[in-house]
Design a protein around this motif. Structure first.
Motif, mmCIF file in Angstrom:
data_model
loop_
_atom_site.group_PDB
_atom_site.id
_atom_site.type_symbol
_atom_site.label_atom_id
_atom_site.label_comp_id
_atom_site.label_asym_id
_atom_site.label_seq_id
_atom_site.Cartn_x
_atom_site.Cartn_y
_atom_site.Cartn_z
ATOM 1 N N ASP A 188 0.840 -1.192 0.000
ATOM 2 C CA ASP A 188 0.000 0.000 0.000
ATOM 3 C C ASP A 188 0.878 1.246 0.000
ATOM 4 O O ASP A 188 1.499 1.576 1.013
ATOM 5 C CB ASP A 188 -0.907 0.000 1.227
ATOM 6 N N PRO A 189 0.940 1.972 -1.125
ATOM 7 C CA PRO A 189 1.794 3.163 -1.169
ATOM 8 C C PRO A 189 1.372 4.250 -0.195
ATOM 9 O O PRO A 189 2.168 5.130 0.143
ATOM 10 C CB PRO A 189 1.644 3.636 -2.622
ATOM 11 N N GLN A 190 0.137 4.198 0.283
ATOM 12 C CA GLN A 190 -0.327 5.203 1.240
ATOM 13 C C GLN A 190 0.379 5.081 2.588
ATOM 14 O O GLN A 190 0.369 6.019 3.386
ATOM 15 C CB GLN A 190 -1.843 5.065 1.443
ATOM 16 N N THR A 194 5.535 5.015 6.934
ATOM 17 C CA THR A 194 4.811 5.252 8.180
ATOM 18 C C THR A 194 4.418 3.977 8.908
ATOM 19 O O THR A 194 4.297 3.983 10.132
ATOM 20 C CB THR A 194 3.531 6.057 7.908
ATOM 21 N N ALA A 195 4.212 2.876 8.196
ATOM 22 C CA ALA A 195 3.681 1.669 8.820
ATOM 23 C C ALA A 195 4.761 0.721 9.329
ATOM 24 O O ALA A 195 4.504 -0.097 10.209
ATOM 25 C CB ALA A 195 2.774 0.928 7.825
ATOM 26 N N SER A 274 12.145 -1.854 -8.346
ATOM 27 C CA SER A 274 11.211 -2.980 -8.462
ATOM 28 C C SER A 274 9.742 -2.600 -8.395
ATOM 29 O O SER A 274 8.887 -3.421 -8.716
ATOM 30 C CB SER A 274 11.502 -4.006 -7.360
ATOM 31 N N GLY A 275 9.428 -1.399 -7.933
ATOM 32 C CA GLY A 275 8.041 -1.035 -7.753
ATOM 33 C C GLY A 275 7.473 -1.440 -6.419
ATOM 34 O O GLY A 275 6.281 -1.235 -6.146
ATOM 35 N N ALA A 293 8.879 6.440 -8.944
ATOM 36 C CA ALA A 293 8.565 5.019 -9.152
ATOM 37 C C ALA A 293 7.169 4.686 -8.651
ATOM 38 O O ALA A 293 6.798 5.042 -7.531
ATOM 39 C CB ALA A 293 9.594 4.146 -8.444
ATOM 40 N N PRO A 294 6.367 4.010 -9.466
ATOM 41 C CA PRO A 294 5.003 3.655 -9.056
ATOM 42 C C PRO A 294 4.975 2.388 -8.220
ATOM 43 O O PRO A 294 5.963 1.647 -8.161
ATOM 44 C CB PRO A 294 4.306 3.425 -10.398
ATOM 45 N N ALA A 295 3.846 2.141 -7.579
ATOM 46 C CA ALA A 295 3.625 0.874 -6.886
ATOM 47 C C ALA A 295 3.225 -0.139 -7.943
ATOM 48 O O ALA A 295 2.048 -0.294 -8.260
ATOM 49 C CB ALA A 295 2.534 1.036 -5.836
ATOM 50 N N ALA A 296 4.212 -0.792 -8.519
ATOM 51 C CA ALA A 296 3.963 -1.699 -9.642
ATOM 52 C C ALA A 296 4.976 -2.828 -9.632
ATOM 53 O O ALA A 296 5.962 -2.824 -10.387
ATOM 54 C CB ALA A 296 4.026 -0.935 -10.963
#
Length: 363
Positions: A188-190, A194-195, A274-275, A293-296
């Motif tokens: 989860d990129p959100q 933080t997590a 790596s995404g 870089a996207p979450a991909a």
């Protein structure tokens, strides 16, 4: 001194399964022969490639060893974001004279999971661990019938509880300090930055939430650190970066050298290569492309594969994925078997010192 969970090795020292070539048969076998638990990385290999490494390792050691599998990735990936990143990397492709076409993709997004699992059920090894998710209960039932010990990588209390409910035999608790990919179930990129939780705090939290044996992983480089995690409730410790510099490691020589090179002062989590969030030494590629870089995953991994190989061939560590944990500057160049013995001696000394201190306080 305690041993690894289920008596798999004399020492509570596990060599991490580092995909990409580092965790090769010579390294795994050397660790096993010295009294640790060696691991092969099934990730990014074909099913047959994995099996050939298993056969090679069996020819080098008769001790138990493990194999790690990546769980299939089924999350949504935005094609437009992937294409935008392809444009971001166009300059790199031109510089290294390589194509950004998605070539040599193994099993698309499932990494050949079913075929690899079938091999491991048909010709079992002592241990199989899973990263990027948790298998269904039926998988653990089948592994148990085959005589295989099943471990799941977890990065939170919720993941730990889910793995216990699914039937895992043990958990590899991965702190944010760990090198390479974070083994989260859900990317989860959100929650980037933080997590994630530090290892010592995470082990304590997971220890109170589940009853399974715990293997602590994340930035560990010394036996005294292992002692601290055992005192916190873990049964063993898993080390990756500590074994990267060993001569048996399959890591690229430039990667090994970079671990203690002052030019690479610190690590960060990045999606650049790596995404998916992964910790590596900060270099030019990470600084220039990480923010875009996207979450991909694994699409970005395959997209940058040619770039990373070309950078290595050109002797340019600034374009390579230099995965490393936060303790990388403590890396020691020595044979893997010697490193296991040194870690075991440091662990014994730390535990002995703790006992003396406890006796003094009690008197």
């Amino acid at each position: 001194m305690s041993s690894a969970p289920n008596g798999l090795s004399p020492y509570p020292i596990v060599q991490a399964p580092m995909a990409g070539g580092a965790s090769c048969p010579p390294l795994a076998a050397a660790v096993c022969e010295a009294g640790g638990l060696g691991f092969l990385a099934g990730g990014y290999k074909t099913a047959d490639g994995m099996y050939q490494e298993i056969k090679q390792t069996r020819g080098l050691t008769r001790r138990p060893f493990g194999v790690n599998l990546f769980m299939p990735q089924n999350g949504y990936v935005d094609p437009a974001a992937v294409e935008a990143y392809r444009g971001q990397l166009a300059g790199e492709a031109s510089w290294y004279e390589v194509s950004l076409a998605e070539e040599d993709i193994i099993g698309t997004c499932d990494d050949g999971y079913e075929a690899k699992l079938a091999i491991l059920l048909d010709d079992p090894v002592a241990v199989v661990s899973f990263t990027f998710g948790c298998p269904a209960p039926a998988v653990f039932t089948r592994l148990r019938k085959a005589g295989t010990y099943g471990i799941v990588t977890v990065t939170s209390v919720d993941e730990a509880r889910a793995a216990q409910e699914a039937g895992a035999d043990a958990l590899c608790v991965q702190g944010v300090e760990a090198g390479g990919h974070q083994g989260t179930y859900r990317d989860d990129p959100q929650t980037d930055g933080t997590a994630a939780v530090g290892l010592l705090a995470l082990v304590a939290q997971v220890r109170e939430a589940v009853t399974l044996p715990l293997i602590a992983s994340g930035g560990l480089m010394r036996g005294a650190q292992i002692a601290a995690l055992l005192a916190a409730g873990a049964e063993a410790a898993q080390l990756g970066t500590a074994f990267l510099a060993c001569p048996e490691s399959g890591a690229h020589p430039l990667h090994k050298k970079a671990l203690t090179d002052p030019l690479f002062a610190h690590t960060e989590l990045t999606r650049a290569f790596s995404g998916r969030p992964a910790r590596g030494l900060v270099n030019r590629f990470m600084r220039e492309h990480g923010p875009y870089a996207p979450a991909a995953y694994p699409q970005v991994h395959h997209m940058t594969s040619g770039l990373r190989k070309a950078a290595a061939a050109a002797g340019d560590p600034q374009g390579m994925s230099l995965w490393a944990g936060q303790g990388h500057r403590l890396a020691r160049v020595m044979p893997a078997g010697d490193l296991v013995e040194v870690l075991a001696a440091e662990l014994a000394q730390a535990q002995s010192s703790l006992k003396v201190l406890q006796m003094r306080r009690a008197s």
